[in-house]
Enzyme design. Structure first.
Site, PDB file in Angstrom:
ATOM      1  N   GLU A 168      -6.620   1.074   2.689  1.00 34.15           N
ATOM      2  CA  GLU A 168      -6.183  -0.451   2.488  1.00 34.15           C
ATOM      3  C   GLU A 168      -6.335  -1.067   3.708  1.00 34.15           C
ATOM      4  O   GLU A 168      -6.756  -2.143   3.734  1.00 34.15           O
ATOM      5  CB  GLU A 168      -4.754  -0.591   2.047  1.00 34.15           C
ATOM      6  CG  GLU A 168      -4.654   0.249   0.547  1.00 34.15           C
ATOM      7  CD  GLU A 168      -3.181   0.671   0.385  1.00 34.15           C
ATOM      8  OE1 GLU A 168      -2.258  -0.284   0.609  1.00 34.15           O
ATOM      9  OE2 GLU A 168      -2.826   1.678  -0.048  1.00 34.15           O
ATOM     10  N   GLU A 215      -2.572   8.331  -4.367  1.00 30.59           N
ATOM     11  CA  GLU A 215      -1.129   8.267  -4.552  1.00 30.59           C
ATOM     12  C   GLU A 215      -0.819   8.816  -6.062  1.00 30.59           C
ATOM     13  O   GLU A 215       0.086   9.157  -6.256  1.00 30.59           O
ATOM     14  CB  GLU A 215      -0.737   6.826  -4.536  1.00 30.59           C
ATOM     15  CG  GLU A 215      -0.693   6.438  -2.981  1.00 30.59           C
ATOM     16  CD  GLU A 215      -1.969   5.873  -2.570  1.00 30.59           C
ATOM     17  OE1 GLU A 215      -2.173   5.404  -1.447  1.00 30.59           O
ATOM     18  OE2 GLU A 215      -3.074   6.199  -3.052  1.00 30.59           O
TER      19      GLU A 215
END
Length: 269
Positions: A118, A138
């Site tokens: 990110e 995740e």
């Protein structure tokens, strides 16, 4: 800026600042100290008129393995208020590269995972060498993406392919997706990123900063910030409720260590 840092190195040369994440023994995992030091450095660099562009790189074998799972596990967050505070801090860290008035070029090699991916996407330009591996794992252990920038950069189809499987992709696939700007030979990522930064630094700084701000503004007009804030709200709910996968991940981590928990996560079918 004359100061020594514990989690990063800073070098300024020819109007380009190079920030190197420097926790190689932890694959440059992002902990609270690193977040604080990055915030301090970015603020100073924004105020330093001699700096016109910034390069972000990682020391050792990787760009970064993402947020430090060991630190978060030791904190043992349980309440919604606790998760809201920590995820807001993580979110603002990622977005600080997006919001920085001066262009930031990510120079990526080795693993670039989860929160580090990110960060790389939040930077204005991303250069990867051929060793780079990208992933948002995740979903494999019941966690959430902190800053859901990816769909805005590579589109919803490619983003869902990464986010819903948690599988990793090569540098070339990341380039095909539009996640990175260029792929270079192994070890050439920093030199290429620096060359681009120097090209930016040679341009009129006012024009560069205005152009960056209005590219970002166009994303905001389309709903970028509102969408990311909504996704952050969802992440807070998911993290604070902790599903069975996250509970099992934490159980294995406590019993057998983080390496065993990650191996369990990666072997989920």
């Amino acid at each position: 800026m004359e100061k020594r840092f514990s989690t990063l190195e800073l070098e300024i040369n020819e109007r380009v600042a190079t920030i190197t994440l420097n926790r190689p023994d932890r694959l440059n995992a992002i902990d609270s100290v690193l977040i604080g030091e990055i915030g301090e450095v970015l603020q100073a660099l924004e105020e330093d008129t001699s700096v016109r562009a910034i390069v972000l790189a990682g020391a050792g074998r990787a760009f970064s393995a993402g947020f430090d799972l060991k630190e978060s596990a030791e904190k043992n967050y349980t309440t919604t208020a606790q998760w809201k505070a920590v995820l807001r801090k993580d979110f603002d860290f990622i977005m600080s590269f997006w919001r920085c008035r001066k262009p930031v070029i990510a120079a990526v090699h080795g693993h670039c995972l989860a929160g580090a991916l990110e960060v790389a996407v939040a930077c204005d330009i991303t250069i990867a060498d051929s060793t780079a591996i990208f992933a948002e794992p995740e979903v494999k252990f019941g966690s959430a993406v902190v800053s859901l920038i990816l769909p805005w950069i590579i589109g919803p189809k490619f983003a869902k392919g990464l986010l819903l499987t948690g599988d990793d992709i090569t540098a070339q696939r990341a380039y095909d997706y539009g996640l990175v700007n260029e792929v270079v030979d192994a070890g050439e990522h920093l030199a290429r990123a620096t060359k681009i930064a120097r090209a930016i630094a040679s341009a009129a700084p006012g024009s560069v900063q205005l152009t960056k701000s209005y590219v970002n503004r166009s994303m905001d007009i389309a709903g970028f910030t509102s969408a990311l804030e909504a996704a952050l709200d969802g992440a807070i709910i998911l993290e604070s409720t902790q599903g069975p996968e996250r509970i099992e991940f934490n159980r294995i981590r406590k019993a057998d260590g983080l390496k065993a928990a990650i191996e369990w996560r990666n072997n989920q079918k």
